[in-house]
Scaffold this motif. Structure first.
Motif, PDB file in Angstrom:
ATOM      1  N   LEU A  38     -12.262   1.130  23.523  1.00  0.00           N
ATOM      2  CA  LEU A  38     -12.646   0.149  24.540  1.00  0.00           C
ATOM      3  C   LEU A  38     -13.854  -0.672  24.097  1.00  0.00           C
ATOM      4  O   LEU A  38     -13.869  -1.902  24.232  1.00  0.00           O
ATOM      5  N   THR A  42     -11.575  -3.700  21.628  1.00  0.00           N
ATOM      6  CA  THR A  42     -10.972  -4.428  22.740  1.00  0.00           C
ATOM      7  C   THR A  42     -11.737  -5.735  22.935  1.00  0.00           C
ATOM      8  O   THR A  42     -12.974  -5.723  22.972  1.00  0.00           O
ATOM      9  N   MET A  45     -14.148  -9.181  28.167  1.00  0.00           N
ATOM     10  CA  MET A  45     -13.514  -9.597  29.410  1.00  0.00           C
ATOM     11  C   MET A  45     -13.490 -11.124  29.521  1.00  0.00           C
ATOM     12  O   MET A  45     -12.543 -11.703  30.063  1.00  0.00           O
ATOM     13  N   MET A  48     -10.529 -12.291  27.711  1.00  0.00           N
ATOM     14  CA  MET A  48      -9.253 -11.899  28.311  1.00  0.00           C
ATOM     15  C   MET A  48      -9.008 -12.521  29.683  1.00  0.00           C
ATOM     16  O   MET A  48      -8.029 -12.192  30.344  1.00  0.00           O
ATOM     17  N   GLU A 127      -1.209  -3.020  29.243  1.00  0.00           N
ATOM     18  CA  GLU A 127      -2.642  -3.119  28.951  1.00  0.00           C
ATOM     19  C   GLU A 127      -3.133  -4.556  29.091  1.00  0.00           C
ATOM     20  O   GLU A 127      -4.186  -4.809  29.697  1.00  0.00           O
ATOM     21  N   TRP A 131      -6.034  -5.784  31.669  1.00  0.00           N
ATOM     22  CA  TRP A 131      -7.295  -6.421  31.256  1.00  0.00           C
ATOM     23  C   TRP A 131      -7.433  -7.813  31.868  1.00  0.00           C
ATOM     24  O   TRP A 131      -8.526  -8.207  32.292  1.00  0.00           O
ATOM     25  N   PRO A 222     -12.962  -0.139  33.553  1.00  0.00           N
ATOM     26  CA  PRO A 222     -12.027  -0.296  32.431  1.00  0.00           C
ATOM     27  C   PRO A 222     -11.805   0.969  31.607  1.00  0.00           C
ATOM     28  O   PRO A 222     -10.714   1.162  31.062  1.00  0.00           O
TER      29      PRO A 222
END
Length: 316
Positions: A38, A42, A45, A48, A127, A131, A222
């Motif tokens: 994470l 990843t 935010m 995304m 996923e 997100w 998350p």
């Protein structure tokens, strides 16, 4: 030591044992994997908030690599190097070759096909949507810093929830129509291996991964969604090794668990919930521990259902 450990009647020692077996080693491993994935693997935010093939492709590639690395840590020593031979193996055979029940007549190739053409894309889709919804504030977010007790409780509860969810989505796909067209793909693996865990029909992957949708409703951080998806994706390789224990060296081994799920693959009509810490099958009368009494009970239940089906067919 009994697995899963008994929690009832409640005692301090029983509670300590239950928590220990619940966390060590596998749930701690999945948490330890989830956090760096994470944090470091990843996209942010902010990135995304908007769908983009760049970050979606990155997550897909990351999921492929995560699965390859993790499952290979089990498959290579147990099935390539055969480091412990048949010691602690439930079935006295290796993975099938030249078998028409599998794509390419090869069990491993069949398992890899379903894993990477269906499991990983569907995992990634869930996923990505999760997100995107987190990033845009469409699902309830809770801060770990402000609510640590609540967040730890949710984190702790995820494998328990998965245990129940797995039973509820697994049992219906044993109905004849769904079994024939969907679940038979997975059950071609009677003698399972680590790559058999996610070898499923796409419809089964859709319902199997749907558990993560709980975080669209229940206030979550998350890390909860990540742990849920990592657990859902990696645990099947552990529970489908076909071995009771993974022997590191003399006197040191890792509990692989799932004898009960092995029995499910062998006999089909029992242990729909796997061998998780919650024995959900015991709640619904479908538990089989492999004992003669349990086998007889399962056979009676199956025969009763078959007789009922036959009588209904004759009456119609």
């Amino acid at each position: 030591m009994q697995w899963p450990p008994k929690l009832w009647p409640i005692s301090p020692i029983g509670i300590v044992k239950w928590f220990y077996f619940y966390l060590v080693p596998w749930n701690l491993i999945y948490i330890a994997v989830s956090v760096p994935v994470l944090v470091y693997l990843t996209p942010s935010m902010e990135t995304m908030k908007t769908f983009s093939w760049e970050w979606i492709a990155f997550i897909f590639a990351r999921n492929c690599m995560l699965l390859i690395v993790f499952v290979s840590c089990l498959h290579v020593p147990l099935y390539v190097k055969k480091s412990q031979g048949f010691d602690r193996k439930y079935n006295g055979r290796w993975l099938a070759r030249n078998n028409p029940n599998f794509l390419f007549k090869n069990q491993l190739m069949d398992n890899l096909f379903w894993t990477f053409t269906s499991a990983v894309p569907i995992w990634t889709a869930y996923e990505v949507l999760t997100w995107w919804m987190f990033a845009n504030g469409y699902i309830p977010y809770v801060s770990f810093n402000k609510h640590p007790v609540y967040c730890l409780a949710v984190l702790f509860a995820i494998p328990l929830f998965r245990n129940v969810h797995f039973y509820l989505v697994h049992r219906p796909i044993h109905w004849p129509f769904l079994y024939r067209w969907v679940h038979s793909v997975h059950h071609a693996n009677v003698n399972v291996g680590p790559w058999s865990g996610l070898s499923m029909h796409p419809f089964e992957h859709i319902v199997y991964y749907s558990g993560v949708l709980i975080h669209w409703i229940v206030p979550s951080h998350p890390i909860h969604a990540m742990f849920h998806l990592v657990h859902t994706s990696l645990a099947p390789s552990q529970t489908h090794t076909g071995f009771e224990k993974f022997i590191i060296k003399d006197g040191i081994d890792i509990r692989m668990e799932d004898y009960y799920h092995y029995l499910h693959h062998r006999y089909f009509e029992c242990n729909y919930g796997g061998g998780g810490i919650l024995n959900v099958d015991a709640w619904f009368g479908t538990f089989n521990d492999g004992s003669p009494a349990a086998m007889e009970k399962m056979n009676r239940r199956v025969m009763s259902r078959q007789q009922k089906t036959q009588s209904e067919g004759q009456s119609s």
